[in-house]
Scaffold this motif. Structure first.
Motif, mmCIF file in Angstrom:
data_model
loop_
_atom_site.group_PDB
_atom_site.id
_atom_site.type_symbol
_atom_site.label_atom_id
_atom_site.label_comp_id
_atom_site.label_asym_id
_atom_site.label_seq_id
_atom_site.Cartn_x
_atom_site.Cartn_y
_atom_site.Cartn_z
ATOM 1 N N MET A 19 -95.453 31.585 46.765
ATOM 2 C CA MET A 19 -96.465 31.293 47.725
ATOM 3 C C MET A 19 -96.486 32.250 47.995
ATOM 4 O O MET A 19 -95.932 32.955 48.239
ATOM 5 C CB MET A 19 -96.359 30.159 49.039
ATOM 6 C CG MET A 19 -96.922 30.017 49.567
ATOM 7 S SD MET A 19 -96.015 28.864 51.393
ATOM 8 C CE MET A 19 -95.229 29.656 52.132
ATOM 9 N N GLN A 20 -98.249 32.930 48.493
ATOM 10 C CA GLN A 20 -98.240 34.089 48.784
ATOM 11 C C GLN A 20 -100.029 34.051 49.632
ATOM 12 O O GLN A 20 -100.639 33.762 48.753
ATOM 13 C CB GLN A 20 -98.031 35.289 48.103
ATOM 14 C CG GLN A 20 -97.954 36.384 47.840
ATOM 15 C CD GLN A 20 -98.089 37.960 46.793
ATOM 16 O OE1 GLN A 20 -97.248 36.777 45.709
ATOM 17 N NE2 GLN A 20 -98.420 38.941 47.681
ATOM 18 N N PHE A 21 -99.623 34.867 50.848
ATOM 19 C CA PHE A 21 -101.189 34.943 51.021
ATOM 20 C C PHE A 21 -100.920 35.353 53.220
ATOM 21 O O PHE A 21 -100.031 36.105 53.377
ATOM 22 C CB PHE A 21 -101.444 34.057 51.953
ATOM 23 C CG PHE A 21 -100.295 33.213 52.950
ATOM 24 C CD1 PHE A 21 -100.502 32.887 54.419
ATOM 25 C CD2 PHE A 21 -99.111 32.450 52.410
ATOM 26 C CE1 PHE A 21 -100.113 32.516 55.181
ATOM 27 C CE2 PHE A 21 -97.584 31.847 53.650
ATOM 28 C CZ PHE A 21 -98.388 32.159 55.228
ATOM 29 N N ALA A 22 -101.852 36.034 53.352
ATOM 30 C CA ALA A 22 -102.287 37.313 54.105
ATOM 31 C C ALA A 22 -102.794 36.747 55.421
ATOM 32 O O ALA A 22 -103.764 35.010 55.353
ATOM 33 C CB ALA A 22 -102.400 38.039 54.082
ATOM 34 N N ILE A 23 -102.403 36.682 57.131
ATOM 35 C CA ILE A 23 -102.948 35.908 57.872
ATOM 36 C C ILE A 23 -102.381 36.442 59.368
ATOM 37 O O ILE A 23 -102.028 37.972 58.816
ATOM 38 C CB ILE A 23 -101.717 34.433 58.253
ATOM 39 C CG1 ILE A 23 -103.242 33.469 58.748
ATOM 40 C CG2 ILE A 23 -100.624 34.565 58.312
ATOM 41 C CD1 ILE A 23 -101.783 32.582 59.170
ATOM 42 N N SER A 24 -103.958 36.823 60.113
ATOM 43 C CA SER A 24 -103.523 38.156 61.586
ATOM 44 C C SER A 24 -101.848 36.969 61.758
ATOM 45 O O SER A 24 -102.563 36.456 61.555
ATOM 46 C CB SER A 24 -104.177 37.862 61.783
ATOM 47 O OG SER A 24 -104.751 36.838 62.656
ATOM 48 N N ARG A 25 -102.105 37.669 63.076
ATOM 49 C CA ARG A 25 -100.462 37.475 64.267
ATOM 50 C C ARG A 25 -101.291 36.300 64.616
ATOM 51 O O ARG A 25 -100.419 35.526 65.378
ATOM 52 C CB ARG A 25 -100.234 38.639 64.074
ATOM 53 C CG ARG A 25 -99.277 38.385 65.788
ATOM 54 C CD ARG A 25 -98.731 39.739 66.577
ATOM 55 N NE ARG A 25 -98.827 39.399 67.668
ATOM 56 C CZ ARG A 25 -99.112 39.303 68.965
ATOM 57 N NH1 ARG A 25 -100.588 38.891 69.360
ATOM 58 N NH2 ARG A 25 -98.115 38.963 69.721
ATOM 59 N N GLU A 26 -102.734 36.290 65.761
ATOM 60 C CA GLU A 26 -102.791 35.389 66.136
ATOM 61 C C GLU A 26 -103.422 34.971 65.663
ATOM 62 O O GLU A 26 -103.184 33.531 66.718
ATOM 63 C CB GLU A 26 -103.930 36.294 67.162
ATOM 64 C CG GLU A 26 -104.150 37.114 67.997
ATOM 65 C CD GLU A 26 -103.800 38.596 67.291
ATOM 66 O OE1 GLU A 26 -102.443 39.794 67.616
ATOM 67 O OE2 GLU A 26 -104.319 38.573 65.695
ATOM 68 N N THR A 27 -104.012 34.553 64.517
ATOM 69 C CA THR A 27 -103.981 32.859 64.197
ATOM 70 C C THR A 27 -102.737 32.683 63.564
ATOM 71 O O THR A 27 -102.158 30.866 64.121
ATOM 72 C CB THR A 27 -104.795 33.361 62.356
ATOM 73 O OG1 THR A 27 -106.189 34.020 62.625
ATOM 74 C CG2 THR A 27 -104.648 31.602 62.104
ATOM 75 N N VAL A 63 -105.771 34.554 49.549
ATOM 76 C CA VAL A 63 -104.368 33.519 49.507
ATOM 77 C C VAL A 63 -104.412 33.865 47.911
ATOM 78 O O VAL A 63 -104.792 34.331 46.591
ATOM 79 C CB VAL A 63 -105.115 31.879 48.918
ATOM 80 C CG1 VAL A 63 -103.582 31.327 48.646
ATOM 81 C CG2 VAL A 63 -105.226 31.661 50.783
ATOM 82 N N GLN A 64 -102.952 34.493 47.324
ATOM 83 C CA GLN A 64 -102.268 34.940 45.972
ATOM 84 C C GLN A 64 -101.666 34.005 45.233
ATOM 85 O O GLN A 64 -101.988 33.853 44.228
ATOM 86 C CB GLN A 64 -101.634 36.383 45.905
ATOM 87 C CG GLN A 64 -102.037 37.418 46.522
ATOM 88 C CD GLN A 64 -102.316 37.459 47.533
ATOM 89 O OE1 GLN A 64 -101.535 37.075 49.001
ATOM 90 N NE2 GLN A 64 -103.791 37.910 48.020
ATOM 91 N N GLN A 65 -101.432 33.239 46.078
ATOM 92 C CA GLN A 65 -100.046 32.037 45.338
ATOM 93 C C GLN A 65 -100.437 30.679 46.155
ATOM 94 O O GLN A 65 -99.717 31.425 47.365
ATOM 95 C CB GLN A 65 -99.327 32.405 44.870
ATOM 96 C CG GLN A 65 -98.377 31.288 43.646
ATOM 97 C CD GLN A 65 -97.072 32.174 43.802
ATOM 98 O OE1 GLN A 65 -97.116 33.677 43.989
ATOM 99 N NE2 GLN A 65 -96.361 31.355 42.508
ATOM 100 N N GLN A 66 -101.079 29.354 45.579
ATOM 101 C CA GLN A 66 -100.280 27.994 46.498
ATOM 102 C C GLN A 66 -99.360 28.826 46.674
ATOM 103 O O GLN A 66 -98.071 28.975 45.191
ATOM 104 C CB GLN A 66 -101.393 27.237 46.518
ATOM 105 C CG GLN A 66 -102.848 27.728 45.782
ATOM 106 C CD GLN A 66 -103.873 26.185 45.794
ATOM 107 O OE1 GLN A 66 -104.410 26.076 46.183
ATOM 108 N NE2 GLN A 66 -103.464 25.574 45.103
#
Length: 372
Positions: A1-9, A63-66
């Motif tokens: 699993m690999q992804f990016a997300i904002s701190r606030e979200t 999202v790079q990997q689920q």
């Protein structure tokens, strides 16, 4: 699993599910974790204490990997809070560890396998009892007018929650703790719903109430034999239901009283608040003494302090004196909104019916007297 997300979200998602995270010492450490799962570029953050399950979802751009993994809720939440505003987080699983990167910061958290995470959500269309939508604002209005009467840790476990009942085109909410009962209802837009009665545990009701803010969006309620599920705005609350037979509230509501007192809600509430200043946690009794056009609120305590409040009311019956727990009176007056309230008595030893006066007065509140 690999992804990016904002701190606030991520903080928002964690806050949405925080109510179901198990914080006590217990035999199953995974209940202190949250499940992070990505399906089709949607992140699901899931928490459960095996009675209530909370799911918050968010579509992601990167999202790079689920995949799925569980991580400690407290540590992940504290990391997000400690990072600067506007930070971007990159999360990935490496060798059964969750690696979090943000700027020059790097954190590695221990994980537990997603397969071991309990699955409370058991909503099957085959077991469906009832499924309908209601405006969130209306549902909040309904539940707020009865939730205060729910019992806490009563041996009669079915009282430690709220009865939700569908009858024809109406949704009723009822709560009772053995000393008082509160009932109210709203009219549903959906017609033809099957009759239904379920008891939602206290925690389930409180988590659903966190979901229903004051906007005009719809709340979807799905009830099966053993669970209720509420969904709105990307958040889903699933709660087990309580077994047991809830009291027949229609029989509990007294309809034969002949002594009627009508008073100003705000003035009554203020008088009861002032009277309660004398009380301790164990002693909260006030006496209501009614005579023509007059209501005296009388109280004293074991230290021989006294208070007397003299109020003008509409009353033409015989003189009457009844004792109540003042906390229960204040709880009722705090949630209703009508300018006037009506007390209907039969005598000093029988339950009293309290109602709002005016348009939209659907509720009935029953209060047992006490000796003071």
């Amino acid at each position: 699993m690999q992804f990016a997300i904002s701190r606030e979200t991520l903080l928002k998602l964690l806050r949405m599910v925080s109510g179901a995270v198990e914080r006590r010492q217990q035999q199953n450490p995974i209940l202190s974790n949250v499940l992070l799962r990505i399906d089709n570029s949607v992140l699901y953050v899931i928490a459960t204490d095996q009675e209530v399950e909370l799911v918050a979802e968010q579509a992601l751009d990167s999202v790079q990997q689920q995949g799925a993994i569980t991580v400690p809720f407290r540590k992940l939440n504290d990391i997000c809070k400690a990072l600067p505003d506007g930070s971007e987080l990159k999360l990935e699983v490496q060798d059964e560890r969750c690696v979090i990167k943000s700027g020059r910061s790097r954190f590695v958290l221990a994980t537990l396998a997603a397969e071991k995470f309990p699955d409370v959500q058991k909503i099957s269309r085959n077991d469906l009892v009832c499924d309908f939508t209601v405006p969130k604002k209306q549902f909040r209005w309904l539940v707020a007018r009865t939730a205060f009467a729910m019992a806490e840790q009563d041996v009669r476990y079915f009282l430690n929650g709220m009865l939700l009942e569908v009858k024809q085109d109406k949704l009723f909410s009822v709560a009772a703790d053995g000393h008082r009962l509160a009932m109210n209802y709203i009219t549903l837009d959906t017609i033809g719903l099957p009759a239904m009665r379920v008891i939602v545990p206290r925690k389930g009701i409180l988590e659903i109430m966190r979901l229903v803010d004051e906007d005009d969006a719809e709340l979807r309620l799905t009830i099966v034999a053993s669970h209720i599920q509420a969904h709105s705005g990307g958040v889903t609350v699933t709660s087990k239901l309580l077994d047991g037979k809830f009291p027949d509230y229609e029989r509990v509501i007294p309809r034969d009283g002949t002594k009627i007192v009508i008073g100003n809600r705000e003035r009554l509430k203020e008088a009861f608040h002032r009277a309660s200043a004398l009380f301790s946690e164990k002693f909260r009794g006030v006496r209501l003494r009614m005579s023509t056009e007059r209501l005296l609120v009388l109280a004293s305590n074991p230290e021989h302090d006294h208070v007397e409040e003299d109020l003008e009311v509409e009353y033409q019956g015989q003189d009457l004196e009844v004792g109540f727990n003042v906390r229960y009176l204040i709880d009722f007056l705090a949630v209703v909104q009508s300018d006037l309230v009506r007390f209907t008595f039969s005598d000093a030893n029988k339950s009293t019916l309290i109602e709002e006066v005016g348009e939209g007065a659907n509720g009935a509140y029953v209060l047992m007297p006490i000796r003071t």
